[in-house]
Design a protein around this motif. Structure first.
Motif, mmCIF file in Angstrom:
data_model
loop_
_atom_site.group_PDB
_atom_site.id
_atom_site.type_symbol
_atom_site.label_atom_id
_atom_site.label_comp_id
_atom_site.label_asym_id
_atom_site.label_seq_id
_atom_site.Cartn_x
_atom_site.Cartn_y
_atom_site.Cartn_z
ATOM 1 N N ASP A 136 0.868 -1.306 -0.015
ATOM 2 C CA ASP A 136 -0.185 -0.217 -0.116
ATOM 3 C C ASP A 136 0.932 1.115 -0.118
ATOM 4 O O ASP A 136 1.815 1.303 0.681
ATOM 5 N N TRP A 137 0.277 2.193 -0.631
ATOM 6 C CA TRP A 137 1.045 3.569 -0.604
ATOM 7 C C TRP A 137 0.770 4.267 0.732
ATOM 8 O O TRP A 137 -0.056 4.314 1.053
ATOM 9 N N VAL A 138 2.175 4.860 1.352
ATOM 10 C CA VAL A 138 1.742 5.733 2.298
ATOM 11 C C VAL A 138 2.782 6.994 2.133
ATOM 12 O O VAL A 138 3.667 7.058 1.439
ATOM 13 N N LEU A 139 2.192 8.004 3.085
ATOM 14 C CA LEU A 139 2.869 9.269 2.946
ATOM 15 C C LEU A 139 3.429 9.566 4.280
ATOM 16 O O LEU A 139 2.711 9.600 5.257
ATOM 17 N N ALA A 140 4.946 9.960 4.377
ATOM 18 C CA ALA A 140 5.333 10.605 5.787
ATOM 19 C C ALA A 140 5.620 12.000 5.597
ATOM 20 O O ALA A 140 6.043 12.328 4.664
ATOM 21 N N MET A 141 5.302 12.456 6.823
ATOM 22 C CA MET A 141 5.502 14.125 6.895
ATOM 23 C C MET A 141 6.099 14.183 8.105
ATOM 24 O O MET A 141 5.952 13.651 9.118
ATOM 25 N N GLY A 142 6.940 15.325 8.237
ATOM 26 C CA GLY A 142 7.500 15.665 9.515
ATOM 27 C C GLY A 142 8.693 16.899 9.029
ATOM 28 O O GLY A 142 8.532 17.666 8.047
ATOM 29 N N ASN A 143 9.697 16.732 10.079
ATOM 30 C CA ASN A 143 10.739 17.958 10.209
ATOM 31 C C ASN A 143 12.010 17.240 9.979
ATOM 32 O O ASN A 143 12.713 17.251 10.987
ATOM 33 N N PRO A 144 12.512 16.592 8.990
ATOM 34 C CA PRO A 144 13.774 15.910 8.718
ATOM 35 C C PRO A 144 14.991 17.009 8.760
ATOM 36 O O PRO A 144 15.036 17.951 8.128
ATOM 37 N N LEU A 145 15.714 16.227 9.775
ATOM 38 C CA LEU A 145 17.040 17.201 9.980
ATOM 39 C C LEU A 145 16.647 18.626 9.980
ATOM 40 O O LEU A 145 17.748 19.641 9.778
ATOM 41 N N GLY A 146 15.735 19.027 10.633
ATOM 42 C CA GLY A 146 15.270 20.268 10.898
ATOM 43 C C GLY A 146 15.101 21.436 9.818
ATOM 44 O O GLY A 146 15.387 22.447 9.868
ATOM 45 N N GLN A 147 14.822 20.547 8.761
ATOM 46 C CA GLN A 147 14.621 21.629 7.515
ATOM 47 C C GLN A 147 13.317 22.134 7.115
ATOM 48 O O GLN A 147 13.097 22.738 6.362
ATOM 49 N N GLY A 148 12.214 21.689 8.196
ATOM 50 C CA GLY A 148 10.887 22.169 8.006
ATOM 51 C C GLY A 148 10.063 21.155 7.525
ATOM 52 O O GLY A 148 10.588 20.016 7.245
ATOM 53 N N PHE A 149 8.960 21.599 7.290
ATOM 54 C CA PHE A 149 7.836 20.678 6.697
ATOM 55 C C PHE A 149 8.327 20.005 5.469
ATOM 56 O O PHE A 149 8.805 20.654 4.612
ATOM 57 N N SER A 150 8.198 18.531 5.422
ATOM 58 C CA SER A 150 8.651 17.999 4.525
ATOM 59 C C SER A 150 7.704 16.588 4.055
ATOM 60 O O SER A 150 7.366 15.968 5.077
ATOM 61 N N VAL A 151 7.824 16.085 2.917
ATOM 62 C CA VAL A 151 6.768 15.096 2.718
ATOM 63 C C VAL A 151 7.666 14.202 1.670
ATOM 64 O O VAL A 151 8.513 14.248 0.831
ATOM 65 N N SER A 152 7.558 12.858 2.158
ATOM 66 C CA SER A 152 8.200 11.425 1.325
ATOM 67 C C SER A 152 7.129 10.506 1.247
ATOM 68 O O SER A 152 6.116 10.570 1.991
ATOM 69 N N VAL A 153 7.463 9.869 -0.061
ATOM 70 C CA VAL A 153 6.368 8.630 -0.219
ATOM 71 C C VAL A 153 6.973 7.309 -0.356
ATOM 72 O O VAL A 153 7.913 7.473 -0.880
ATOM 73 N N GLY A 154 6.193 6.389 -0.311
ATOM 74 C CA GLY A 154 6.663 4.979 -0.313
ATOM 75 C C GLY A 154 5.600 4.242 -0.066
ATOM 76 O O GLY A 154 4.431 4.435 -0.112
ATOM 77 N N VAL A 155 6.019 2.784 0.007
ATOM 78 C CA VAL A 155 4.989 1.766 0.298
ATOM 79 C C VAL A 155 5.189 1.055 1.563
ATOM 80 O O VAL A 155 6.271 1.212 2.170
ATOM 81 N N ILE A 156 4.192 0.338 1.977
ATOM 82 C CA ILE A 156 4.379 -0.385 3.288
ATOM 83 C C ILE A 156 5.162 -1.668 2.916
ATOM 84 O O ILE A 156 5.049 -2.423 1.773
#
Length: 468
Positions: free
Chosen positions: A159-179
């Motif tokens: 299934d597709w999933v989307l991760a959001m957060g503050n990676p390495l202090g860079q601010g809001f960021s989106v990454s996409v992958g699968v389970i």
């Protein structure tokens, strides 16, 4: 015509596959972004002064270095502030926020930055180190955008999933992958991680893992990496676990997990054969301290086959189910004992208050000490002298392993010198004669192996050894 028809079928197949893949995640990202927050914490750290140079007495530099060290000592004594970054997400319009416990652990101040750019101070509502989950609360004059938990048990590998957060202090960021995998266990008793190849890095901790419906199915917690950066192996604690923990933290400010009061181990094929079980399943009870299980009549050597109407696959599944069951609930438990199934009724206690429960010491009778080699193992009956030499409890009973043939099957199964065998064939053994009798009984019953209860450093474990 045949070639044309094949081409049309291929094109239709490609279109179907394309329709199953999102053309873009932009709409999803736009809808859930306002609920995702950056978390900044600050902690007061006492600063220590490193040792300075050693100056011999009477040296012409003695006064100079003394003044220098005094000044440095005054400066070093001042505490400094340490900052850390993480992620989180809002779960209610009145300002409840979920993040990882390690993001806020030990923090003096917690600041929450929203997608819109505003900031609000947060207070800690409750935390659970066992699942690495914490709940915060901010006070806002207006309702906050929020997201809801989805059912992670329905999530499938691929299934597709989307991760959001503050990676390495860079601010809001989106990454996409699968389970990539489900039901991963890392180190905790209540672990139920979703593995994903969506990029997760430091600073993503506490951020949400979304499904395509915009529901949170996991909380991004850890990565597996040789260099500290994402290599496509990230772990999110499943919403099936997180949602229950969050509910308790919101209501009580702490977790309240059910407690059965047993020590258990998995049942392998050898143990199953020794017990007469048709298949290797359930959880084998190795010890029953004072608690709910003892009151209900559970005994060491019982195999728990089902709990509260749910079949027990292994120890991990039982621990999770018991922990998620309401404290004080009366449940039924099916066990396998002495070759047949039984049903017990048990009222659960609370795990968090179970620490320190003692066990009454039984009367001790002293047998005459004896020593003998059986199954490649040199055994000795326990007496007061042996208890003192080995640091055993005053009520310790059984046979001590003095020596073991490293080519023996018992050694291969994990038996070691200084182990204490307290049961054989689910019956106590206090003498060499007891053990010999258990071996004879097992052979008469047509058993190919004998189940031993072995204690090492006080921890019990069953092992099945083959009979000659």
């Amino acid at each position: 015509m045949g070639t044309l028809a094949s081409l049309l079928l291929l094109l239709q197949s490609m279109v179907a596959v394309a329709q199953g893949m999102p053309s873009s995640f932009a709409d999803l990202a736009e809808s859930v972004s306002p609920s995702v927050v950056n978390i900044t914490t600050s902690t007061t750290v006492e600063q220590r002064t490193a040792p300075g140079p050693v100056v011999p007495d009477g040296s012409p530099f003695e006064d100079f270095f003394r003044d220098f060290l005094d000044r440095r000592s005054d400066e070093g004594a001042r505490p400094r502030r340490s900052a850390a970054l993480g992620s989180g997400f809002v779960i209610s319009p009145d300002g409840f926020i979920v993040t990882n416990n390690h993001v806020i652990d030990g923090a003096d101040e917690i600041m929450v930055e929203f997608f819109s750019g505003g900031e609000l101070p947060a207070r800690l509502i409750g935390r659970d180190p066992n699942t690495d989950i914490a709940v915060l609360k901010v006070e806002s004059d207006t309702p906050l955008p929020f997201v809801s938990f989805g059912d992670s048990d329905k999530a499938r590998v691929g299934d597709w999933v989307l991760a959001m957060g503050n990676p390495l202090g860079q601010g809001f960021s989106v990454s996409v992958g699968v389970i990539s995998a489900r039901n991963r266990a890392l180190s905790g008793s209540y672990d139920d991680y979703i593995q994903t190849d969506a990029a997760i890095n430091r600073g993503n901790s506490g951020g949400p893992l979304f499904n395509l419906d915009g529901e949170v199915v996991g909380v991004n917690t850890a990565i597996l990496s040789p260099n500290g950066g994402s290599i496509g192996i990230g772990f999110s604690m499943s919403s099936a676990v997180v949602s229950k923990v969050v509910d308790q933290l919101q209501e009580f400010g702490e977790t309240r997990r059910g407690w059965l009061g047993v020590r258990i181990q998995d049942v392998d094929s050898d143990v199953a054969e020794a017990l007469g079980l048709e298949s290797a399943r359930g959880a084998l009870v190795t010890d029953v301290p004072t608690g709910p299980a003892m009151e209900a009549g559970v005994k060491a050597g019982d195999v728990i086959l089902s709990f509260d109407g749910v079949e027990v696959e292994d120890t991990r599944a039982l621990v999770r189910q018991v922990g998620e069951t309401e404290v004080g609930k009366a449940v039924t438990m099916n066990i396998f004992r002495d070759g047949k199934a039984e049903t017990l009724a048990i009222t659960l206690g609370r795990r968090e208050t179970a620490e320190g429960s003692g066990e009454a010491e039984p009367d001790v009778t002293e047998p005459e000490p004896s020593e003998k080699e059986i199954l490649g193992v040199t055994l000795m009956e326990i007496d007061d002298t042996l208890r003192e030499e080995m640091g055993l409890p005053s009520n310790a009973e059984g046979l001590v392993v003095l020596n073991i043939d490293e080519t023996s099957e018992a050694f291969e199964k994990g038996l070691r010198a200084s182990d204490v065998i307290s049961e054989a064939g689910q019956q106590p053994v206090n003498t060499i004669a007891d053990l010999e009798e258990r071996i004879a009984d097992a052979k008469d019953a047509g058993r190919k192996s004998l189940l031993l209860l072995v204690r090492r450093d006080g921890e019990p474990r069953y092992m099945a050894v083959n009979l000659p």
